[in-house]
Design a protein around this motif. Structure first.
Motif, mmCIF file in Angstrom:
data_model
loop_
_atom_site.group_PDB
_atom_site.id
_atom_site.type_symbol
_atom_site.label_atom_id
_atom_site.label_comp_id
_atom_site.label_asym_id
_atom_site.label_seq_id
_atom_site.Cartn_x
_atom_site.Cartn_y
_atom_site.Cartn_z
ATOM 1 N N ARG A 54 0.832 -1.195 0.000
ATOM 2 C CA ARG A 54 0.000 0.000 0.000
ATOM 3 C C ARG A 54 0.871 1.251 0.000
ATOM 4 N N LYS A 202 6.488 9.891 -6.430
ATOM 5 C CA LYS A 202 5.652 8.779 -6.871
ATOM 6 C C LYS A 202 6.297 7.467 -6.440
ATOM 7 N N THR A 210 1.655 2.963 -10.522
ATOM 8 C CA THR A 210 2.294 4.186 -10.041
ATOM 9 C C THR A 210 1.300 4.976 -9.208
ATOM 10 N N HIS A 211 1.753 5.382 -8.027
ATOM 11 C CA HIS A 211 0.897 6.151 -7.121
ATOM 12 C C HIS A 211 1.646 7.404 -6.692
ATOM 13 N N HIS A 212 1.003 8.566 -6.833
ATOM 14 C CA HIS A 212 1.615 9.836 -6.459
ATOM 15 C C HIS A 212 1.363 10.122 -4.974
#
Length: 235
Positions: A54, A202, A210-212
């Protein structure tokens, strides 16, 4: 040669209403069931990976603030601002940070800023960021720029030899302590500036998703307007 007897008529009628399932329809039903199973398995695997990897925002901690150079003239001040902070990446995957900045404000207005070069922090690691930039001269309020001019001297109680007994002196001293002081020591002036450290980046999970993320830390810093000493800070 004898003929075989014909089947009863009700067998023929029952056979006329029965249709045999074609092989193509059976294959289609099997494909639908398999597709549903694959979708459920993929959803469960994605949920497990999201819980395990997460993405989380970095944790920022400011460890030191200094003003190595300071100048005050005609109600304005200019100084060099230095701040040391630690940025921890709580994710398992590396954190690529960019567009990060450090800003300094006074009385609600920005007086200086600096962009932090891009970089990468490995998973579970901590990186120290030392930033230093020059803040141009800006006007300060009168209360912050004025120096302390007066302070009340320490008061002592003198008892002559023919005065009251020591017990009475103790009662008088207790009463004087309970009474409000007429003169209070004037605290030295303090100029308060705010610093805002913003870290943007990120996190790429399994090289696919990809999560900012973004994190910010605000600090209130007390500075002596006379010589630029950092009297303290809280974040």
């Amino acid at each position: 040669m004898a003929r075989s007897p014909e089947p009863p008529r009700y067998y023929a009628a029952a056979g006329a209403g029965y249709h045999r399932a074609s092989p193509s329809s059976s294959v289609a039903a099997s494909c639908v069931v398999a597709a549903l199973f694959i979708l459920l398995a993929a959803g469960g695997a994605a949920a497990a990976l999201f819980l395990l990897y997460r993405p989380q925002a970095p944790a920022i901690a400011v460890t030191a603030v200094q003003l190595p150079s300071f100048a005050s003239r005609n109600g304005t001040v200019a100084f060099t601002f230095q701040q040391l902070a630690s940025v921890r990446n709580p994710n398992r995957s590396p954190l690529a940070h960019y567009d990060s900045s450090l800003r300094v404000a006074y009385a609600g207005g920005e007086v200086g800023s600096m962009y932090i070069p891009a970089g990468q922090i490995d998973g579970g690691r901590t990186q120290y960021m030392a930033t230093s930039f020059t803040v141009p001269a800006f006007a300060v309020t009168t209360s912050s720029a004025a120096a302390s001019t007066s302070s009340s001297p320490a008061q002592t109680i003198t008892v002559p030899a023919s005065g009251p007994s020591p017990a009475a002196v103790g009662v008088v001293a207790l009463q004087q302590e309970q009474q409000p002081q007429q003169q209070q020591v004037v605290a030295p002036p303090v100029m308060e500036v705010d610093s805002l450290l913003v870290v943007k980046g990120k996190v790429t999970i399994l090289r696919v998703f990809t999560h900012h993320v973004v994190a910010a830390k605000v600090c209130r810093i007390g500075v002596s307007p006379a010589d630029g000493r950092v009297l303290g800070f809280r974040c």
